[in-house]
Design a protein around this motif. Structure first.
Motif, PDB file in Angstrom:
ATOM      1  N   GLY A   1       1.365  -9.827  -6.861  1.00 64.32           N
ATOM      2  CA  GLY A   1       1.460  -9.442  -5.284  1.00 64.32           C
ATOM      3  C   GLY A   1       0.824 -11.037  -3.853  1.00 64.32           C
ATOM      4  O   GLY A   1      -0.773 -10.974  -4.389  1.00 64.32           O
TER       5      GLY A   1
ATOM      6  N   ARG B   1      -3.554   0.606   0.102  1.00 67.21           N
ATOM      7  CA  ARG B   1      -3.645   0.088   1.536  1.00 67.21           C
ATOM      8  C   ARG B   1      -4.957   0.513   1.933  1.00 67.21           C
ATOM      9  O   ARG B   1      -4.671   1.701   2.929  1.00 67.21           O
TER      10      ARG B   1
ATOM     11  N   GLN C   1       4.635  -3.460  -3.786  1.00 68.96           N
ATOM     12  CA  GLN C   1       4.684  -2.778  -4.892  1.00 68.96           C
ATOM     13  C   GLN C   1       3.025  -3.595  -5.853  1.00 68.96           C
ATOM     14  O   GLN C   1       3.412  -5.109  -5.296  1.00 68.96           O
TER      15      GLN C   1
ATOM     16  N   GLN D   1       0.385  -4.356  -9.274  1.00 71.43           N
ATOM     17  CA  GLN D   1       0.095  -4.267 -10.042  1.00 71.43           C
ATOM     18  C   GLN D   1      -1.532  -4.658 -10.844  1.00 71.43           C
ATOM     19  O   GLN D   1      -1.798  -5.439 -10.290  1.00 71.43           O
TER      20      GLN D   1
ATOM     21  N   ASP E   1      -3.362   3.977  -3.768  1.00 70.64           N
ATOM     22  CA  ASP E   1      -1.828   3.664  -4.121  1.00 70.64           C
ATOM     23  C   ASP E   1      -1.884   3.513  -5.693  1.00 70.64           C
ATOM     24  O   ASP E   1      -0.282   3.587  -6.164  1.00 70.64           O
ATOM     25  N   TYR E   2      -2.205   2.356  -6.244  1.00 71.96           N
ATOM     26  CA  TYR E   2      -2.326   1.660  -7.328  1.00 71.96           C
ATOM     27  C   TYR E   2      -3.105   2.121  -8.584  1.00 71.96           C
ATOM     28  O   TYR E   2      -4.227   2.223  -7.887  1.00 71.96           O
TER      29      TYR E   2
END
Length: 124
Positions: A26, A100, A1, A3, A112-113
């Motif tokens: 991360g 990713r 995950q 952020q 993805d984020y």
């Protein structure tokens, strides 16, 4: 995950500059390609710039080429968007995004984020 938190937006006159930052959580930030997108009122979200995970490969929308520069500092888990010669049509909410993989893409669905966005307003 992962952020993502954007900062650096604001109000600027046409011809001015702003630098947006996007801080990522991360410990694997260096394995993500990054992108900046924007969404103006009443318009769809559009691609602005992307950067490979290692920072060597960049892509820009034609509308910002030569004015905007995307960069990253993997030691600080941060990606930047330096915006120069700003125009009123650059007014939008700017979002950073992570995917990713090695290379960035122009398509929204490849990421993805997403961050929450930061407002950039350019006055004429």
């Amino acid at each position: 995950q992962v952020q993502l938190v954007e900062s650096g937006g604001g109000l600027v006159q046409a011809g001015g500059s702003l630098r947006l930052s996007c801080a990522a959580s991360g410990r694997t930030f260096s394995s993500y390609a990054m992108g900046w997108f924007r969404q103006a009122p009443g318009k769809e979200r559009e691609f602005v710039a992307s950067l490979s995970s290692g920072g060597a490969s960049t892509t820009y929308a034609d509308s910002v080429k030569g004015r905007f520069t995307i960069s990253r500092d993997n030691a600080k888990n941060t990606v930047y968007l330096q915006m120069n010669s700003l125009k009123p049509e650059d007014t939008a909410v700017y979002y950073c995004a992570a995917r990713r993989g090695t290379y960035g893409y122009t398509q929204i669905h490849k990421y993805d984020y997403w961050g929450q966005g930061t407002q950039v307003t350019v006055s004429s």
